[in-house]
Design an enzyme around this catalytic site. Structure first.
Site, PDB file in Angstrom:
ATOM      1  N   HIS A  28       0.813  -1.212   0.000  1.00 44.31           N
ATOM      2  CA  HIS A  28       0.000   0.000   0.000  1.00 44.31           C
ATOM      3  C   HIS A  28       0.848   1.264   0.000  1.00 44.31           C
ATOM      4  CE1 HIS A  28      -3.655  -2.298   0.496  1.00 44.31           C
ATOM      5  NE2 HIS A  28      -3.168  -2.885   1.578  1.00 44.31           N
ATOM      6  N   GLU A 133      -6.457 -12.795   5.407  1.00 41.99           N
ATOM      7  CA  GLU A 133      -7.290 -11.594   5.500  1.00 41.99           C
ATOM      8  C   GLU A 133      -8.590 -11.694   4.707  1.00 41.99           C
ATOM      9  OE1 GLU A 133      -4.953  -8.269   4.192  1.00 41.99           O
ATOM     10  OE2 GLU A 133      -3.840  -9.472   2.756  1.00 41.99           O
ATOM     11  N   ASP A 159      -8.833  -6.062   6.236  1.00 42.59           N
ATOM     12  CA  ASP A 159      -9.445  -6.694   5.074  1.00 42.59           C
ATOM     13  C   ASP A 159     -10.362  -7.833   5.482  1.00 42.59           C
ATOM     14  OD1 ASP A 159      -8.704  -5.501   2.474  1.00 42.59           O
ATOM     15  OD2 ASP A 159      -6.667  -5.804   3.198  1.00 42.59           O
TER      16      ASP A 159
END
Length: 237
Positions: A28, A133, A159
């Protein structure tokens, strides 16, 4: 301590403060392998273990982050045993996996060690985590944990909460229950367990469950709290 900014200074500060490991964010954040190398050096300079979350489980990401100096690799969205097996293939040298071999990297001591010794040492010092996740990953967790050479599972509660239809509600009892169950299943299978989550009920439950690797702070995460407080404390001029 998570370093989303890719700042070597922040990584070194985290090590000097006393954090055991420094998390280099690649999934990210726009962090490239050259920056991973610099951040890993900065973390190791004062005794922290460098950890990288790669963008995905493809060979060039797993191999590239290891060659750049990361000792712990977290691969996001690992949903099946087959994906977990690929992490091992790319991240461990034979006889455990089939990681590509070249001596001229810092990870292998630039060729200063005998090849057999260098490979054995790298395998001992490299820890591969599958990030759990999604509900698919939770369903397949037992099979994932049976993959030889995979060192651990790393929970991704944010997530996971999305996958459960409870976006961002990581401290809700249902989410906590699933996370704790996964940690216990991983430990029963002999795997290391970890999580990234801020202090709160979920982290408390994870500590009680015996989690071993915790990323509970971060540069951008903490600044979004501290900077507004500091700005609020300054009188308007």
């Amino acid at each position: 301590m998570g370093v989303n900014s890719g700042s070597p200074a922040i990584a070194n500060l985290a090590a000097q403060v006393g954090f055991d490991a420094v998390w280099v964010e690649m999934e990210h954040a726009p962090t490239n392998f050259e920056r991973v190398d610099t951040v890993c050096l900065a973390a190791e300079a004062d005794g922290a273990v460098p950890l990288a979350r790669v963008p995905d489980g493809h060979r060039h990401h797993v191999l590239g982050a290891l060659e750049a100096g990361a000792r712990i690799i977290v691969v996001p969205m690992t949903n099946t045993a087959e994906q977990a097996q690929a992490i091992v293939e790319y991240g461990k040298y034979p006889p455990v996996g089939s990681r590509g071999f070249i001596t001229r990297t810092r990870n292998l001591g630039f060729g200063l060690r005998a090849p057999v010794e260098a490979l054995e040492r790298a395998n001992r010092r490299t820890f591969l985590f599958a990030q759990i996740e999604t509900l698919e990953a939770v369903e397949n967790l037992d099979a994932i944990c049976q993959v030889d050479g995979l060192d651990g599972i790393f929970m991704g509660p944010a997530d996971l909460s999305v996958s459960m239809g409870m976006i961002g509600q990581v401290n809700e009892p249902k989410v906590i229950s699933v996370v704790v169950d996964c940690l216990k299943r991983g430990q029963t299978a002999g795997k290391l367990t970890g999580i990234m989550v801020a202090p709160g009920p979920l982290l408390d439950a994870c500590y009680e469950a015996g989690v071993q690797l915790v990323v509970c702070a971060g540069d951008l995460m903490n600044l979004t709290v501290i900077w507004p407080q500091q700005l609020e404390a300054i009188p308007n001029l």
